[in-house]
Design an enzyme around this catalytic site. Sequence first.
Site, PDB file in Angstrom:
ATOM      1  N   SER A 170       1.892   2.684  -3.022  1.00 31.11           N
ATOM      2  CA  SER A 170       0.600   2.441  -3.680  1.00 31.11           C
ATOM      3  C   SER A 170       0.423   0.999  -4.127  1.00 31.11           C
ATOM      4  O   SER A 170      -0.605   0.656  -4.717  1.00 31.11           O
ATOM      5  CB  SER A 170       0.466   3.356  -4.906  1.00 31.11           C
ATOM      6  OG  SER A 170       0.463   4.692  -4.513  1.00 31.11           O
ATOM      7  N   THR A 194       3.414  -0.837  -5.530  1.00 25.25           N
ATOM      8  CA  THR A 194       4.440  -1.063  -6.558  1.00 25.25           C
ATOM      9  C   THR A 194       5.023  -2.477  -6.468  1.00 25.25           C
ATOM     10  O   THR A 194       5.155  -3.172  -7.486  1.00 25.25           O
ATOM     11  CB  THR A 194       5.592  -0.037  -6.360  1.00 25.25           C
ATOM     12  OG1 THR A 194       5.030   1.218  -5.989  1.00 25.25           O
ATOM     13  CG2 THR A 194       6.433   0.103  -7.606  1.00 25.25           C
ATOM     14  N   HIS A 197       8.633   6.105 -10.145  1.00 23.68           N
ATOM     15  CA  HIS A 197       7.725   7.024  -9.444  1.00 23.68           C
ATOM     16  C   HIS A 197       7.685   8.374 -10.184  1.00 23.68           C
ATOM     17  O   HIS A 197       7.083   9.327  -9.701  1.00 23.68           O
ATOM     18  CB  HIS A 197       8.209   7.283  -8.013  1.00 23.68           C
ATOM     19  CG  HIS A 197       8.085   6.099  -7.097  1.00 23.68           C
ATOM     20  ND1 HIS A 197       7.030   5.219  -7.145  1.00 23.68           N
ATOM     21  CD2 HIS A 197       8.889   5.658  -6.081  1.00 23.68           C
ATOM     22  CE1 HIS A 197       7.184   4.291  -6.216  1.00 23.68           C
ATOM     23  NE2 HIS A 197       8.305   4.515  -5.565  1.00 23.68           N
ATOM     24  N   ARG A 217      -3.655   4.300  -5.214  1.00 20.72           N
ATOM     25  CA  ARG A 217      -4.215   3.778  -3.966  1.00 20.72           C
ATOM     26  C   ARG A 217      -4.827   4.924  -3.179  1.00 20.72           C
ATOM     27  O   ARG A 217      -4.328   6.067  -3.254  1.00 20.72           O
ATOM     28  CB  ARG A 217      -3.087   3.114  -3.151  1.00 20.72           C
ATOM     29  CG  ARG A 217      -3.544   2.351  -1.942  1.00 20.72           C
ATOM     30  CD  ARG A 217      -2.351   1.756  -1.190  1.00 20.72           C
ATOM     31  NE  ARG A 217      -2.791   0.854  -0.141  1.00 20.72           N
ATOM     32  CZ  ARG A 217      -1.996   0.347   0.786  1.00 20.72           C
ATOM     33  NH1 ARG A 217      -0.692   0.635   0.777  1.00 20.72           N
ATOM     34  NH2 ARG A 217      -2.478  -0.454   1.709  1.00 20.72           N
ATOM     35  N   SER A 259       0.772   4.055   5.146  1.00 24.50           N
ATOM     36  CA  SER A 259       1.830   3.134   4.735  1.00 24.50           C
ATOM     37  C   SER A 259       3.186   3.855   4.708  1.00 24.50           C
ATOM     38  O   SER A 259       4.200   3.344   5.182  1.00 24.50           O
ATOM     39  CB  SER A 259       1.490   2.577   3.347  1.00 24.50           C
ATOM     40  OG  SER A 259       2.433   1.641   2.946  1.00 24.50           O
ATOM     41  N   TYR A 313      -5.524   0.018  -6.362  1.00 27.37           N
ATOM     42  CA  TYR A 313      -5.102  -1.009  -5.395  1.00 27.37           C
ATOM     43  C   TYR A 313      -6.320  -1.705  -4.798  1.00 27.37           C
ATOM     44  O   TYR A 313      -6.361  -2.933  -4.678  1.00 27.37           O
ATOM     45  CB  TYR A 313      -4.273  -0.330  -4.298  1.00 27.37           C
ATOM     46  CG  TYR A 313      -3.740  -1.242  -3.214  1.00 27.37           C
ATOM     47  CD1 TYR A 313      -2.452  -1.758  -3.294  1.00 27.37           C
ATOM     48  CD2 TYR A 313      -4.514  -1.560  -2.103  1.00 27.37           C
ATOM     49  CE1 TYR A 313      -1.951  -2.579  -2.282  1.00 27.37           C
ATOM     50  CE2 TYR A 313      -4.025  -2.376  -1.095  1.00 27.37           C
ATOM     51  CZ  TYR A 313      -2.741  -2.883  -1.186  1.00 27.37           C
ATOM     52  OH  TYR A 313      -2.256  -3.682  -0.191  1.00 27.37           O
ATOM     53  N   LYS A 352       1.003  -4.664   6.087  1.00 28.32           N
ATOM     54  CA  LYS A 352      -0.295  -5.335   6.297  1.00 28.32           C
ATOM     55  C   LYS A 352      -0.981  -5.670   4.971  1.00 28.32           C
ATOM     56  O   LYS A 352      -1.767  -6.600   4.898  1.00 28.32           O
ATOM     57  CB  LYS A 352      -1.224  -4.428   7.099  1.00 28.32           C
ATOM     58  CG  LYS A 352      -0.869  -4.301   8.558  1.00 28.32           C
ATOM     59  CD  LYS A 352      -1.980  -3.522   9.231  1.00 28.32           C
ATOM     60  CE  LYS A 352      -1.765  -3.390  10.722  1.00 28.32           C
ATOM     61  NZ  LYS A 352      -2.825  -2.560  11.317  1.00 28.32           N
ATOM     62  N   GLY A 353      -0.753  -4.813   3.960  1.00 30.49           N
ATOM     63  CA  GLY A 353      -1.390  -5.050   2.672  1.00 30.49           C
ATOM     64  C   GLY A 353      -2.904  -5.017   2.741  1.00 30.49           C
ATOM     65  O   GLY A 353      -3.582  -5.773   2.053  1.00 30.49           O
TER      66      GLY A 353
HETATM   67  P1  A3P Z   1       0.840  -1.254   3.828  1.00 28.84           P
HETATM   68  O1  A3P Z   1       1.959  -0.472   4.431  1.00 28.84           O
HETATM   69  O2  A3P Z   1      -0.483  -0.546   3.914  1.00 28.84           O
HETATM   70  O3  A3P Z   1       0.746  -2.651   4.356  1.00 28.84           O
HETATM   71  P2  A3P Z   1       4.895  -0.043  -2.379  1.00 28.84           P
HETATM   72  O4  A3P Z   1       5.218  -1.392  -2.892  1.00 28.84           O
HETATM   73  O5  A3P Z   1       4.367   0.882  -3.442  1.00 28.84           O
HETATM   74  O6  A3P Z   1       5.994   0.547  -1.568  1.00 28.84           O
HETATM   75  O7  A3P Z   1       3.640  -0.227  -1.401  1.00 28.84           O
HETATM   76  C1  A3P Z   1       3.779  -0.926  -0.191  1.00 28.84           C
HETATM   77  C2  A3P Z   1       2.394  -1.301   0.291  1.00 28.84           C
HETATM   78  O8  A3P Z   1       1.899  -2.405  -0.482  1.00 28.84           O
HETATM   79  C3  A3P Z   1       2.423  -1.768   1.725  1.00 28.84           C
HETATM   80  O9  A3P Z   1       1.141  -1.420   2.266  1.00 28.84           O
HETATM   81  C4  A3P Z   1       2.575  -3.283   1.552  1.00 28.84           C
HETATM   82  O10 A3P Z   1       2.201  -4.023   2.673  1.00 28.84           O
HETATM   83  C5  A3P Z   1       1.650  -3.517   0.371  1.00 28.84           C
HETATM   84  N1  A3P Z   1       1.952  -4.751  -0.347  1.00 28.84           N
HETATM   85  C6  A3P Z   1       3.171  -5.293  -0.610  1.00 28.84           C
HETATM   86  N2  A3P Z   1       3.039  -6.451  -1.268  1.00 28.84           N
HETATM   87  C7  A3P Z   1       1.708  -6.673  -1.417  1.00 28.84           C
HETATM   88  C8  A3P Z   1       0.951  -7.733  -1.997  1.00 28.84           C
HETATM   89  N3  A3P Z   1       1.532  -8.795  -2.545  1.00 28.84           N
HETATM   90  N4  A3P Z   1      -0.399  -7.627  -1.981  1.00 28.84           N
HETATM   91  C9  A3P Z   1      -1.012  -6.551  -1.410  1.00 28.84           C
HETATM   92  N5  A3P Z   1      -0.334  -5.525  -0.833  1.00 28.84           N
HETATM   93  C10 A3P Z   1       1.009  -5.587  -0.843  1.00 28.84           C
END
Ligand code: A3P
Length: 312
Positions: free
Chosen positions: A86, A88, A147, A169, A177, A238, A307-308
């Site tokens: 989401s 994190t 979590h 998210r 993701s 998000y 991808k973010g």
């Molecule tokens: P995607 O797989 O859609 O790209 P978590 O940190 O909770 O595991 O979530 C990971 C998701 O957050 C991934 O999404 C990752 O790419 C995205 N993410 C990681 N760093 C980020 C950042 N600085 N800004 C925006 N999204 C980010």
Amino acid sequence: MEFTPPSRKCFPTKSKEEEEEDERIYQKYMDLISTLPTERGCTSDHITLYQGFWHLPTSSLLGVMAVQQHFKARSTNILLASTPKSGTTWMNALIFSIVNPLYDFSTHPLLTHNSHECVPMLEISIYKTSQIANPDVLPSPRLFSTHIPYSSLPKSTIDSNCRIVYICRNPKDVFVSFWHFADVIQIKLNKDQPVISLEETFQMFCKGASPWGPYWDHVLGYWKASLEWPKRILFLKYEVLRSNTSVCLKKLAQHLEYPFSLEEEKQGVVEKILELCSFENLSNLEVNKSSDKELVPGVKFSAFFRKGQVGD
Ligand code: A3P
């Protein structure tokens, strides 16, 4: 300022007796887990139902039980809560930057450490599956992520009045993701079972049977609590964070009681944090891109960046 990841400080050398005591504690949790309902897992051969939520029995549920029994929150603590995937990693970085304004941006710990090292996850990095940690050694304010669903948080996190931030998210993006994450860390496949399909995983996610699911129950627990105690619990999305990062960052700083001063704003601190924690910047750092450093065995830090994007 020298930076040492907090979780490293939490594991004192233990005597043989203390180690045996830890082993006994974890064995007790294992015994309890063996009595709980299970369901076929999408990323492990089974997941276990505990207090209304599905868990990976060894990698996280043991930690949850240890957190519940041993963790004592303080009023100054900051807890970032989320379901996996989401945002994190991003929120960890933003919170760490806000709460540690003394670091120089050119030598900032986030340039050489993944944000999960800066803000350790309670049930994964502090209460590991073999040793009870001692987070009391950490100076205040202590920052942790988790979590753990709201209804399963240790009592002290509620009683202590510590600040909680929840990042939520769109579940479609969380699912996509999660699916890719499972692929990267190769947990869709069980040694003696076929790879589970996207469709089947999706069905399981929708009916709630995925790690830390049901998704909506997780979100609703924190949402309702944030309505009841808005001063204590900040609920962020998000998508809003992505489209309006600067406003959200200031709101977050205010909530954590580390508001930006006029002087800081004039010096461009907000913009510097946004740039430091941007997906583009963090995902291209050596520690997050190509290093072999792992959160837990098999999960490299690079797995937290894909991808973010919103609506992928
Ligand atoms: P995607 O797989 O859609 O790209 P978590 O940190 O909770 O595991 O979530 C990971 C998701 O957050 C991934 O999404 C990752 O790419 C995205 N993410 C990681 N760093 C980020 C950042 N600085 N800004 C925006 N999204 C980010």
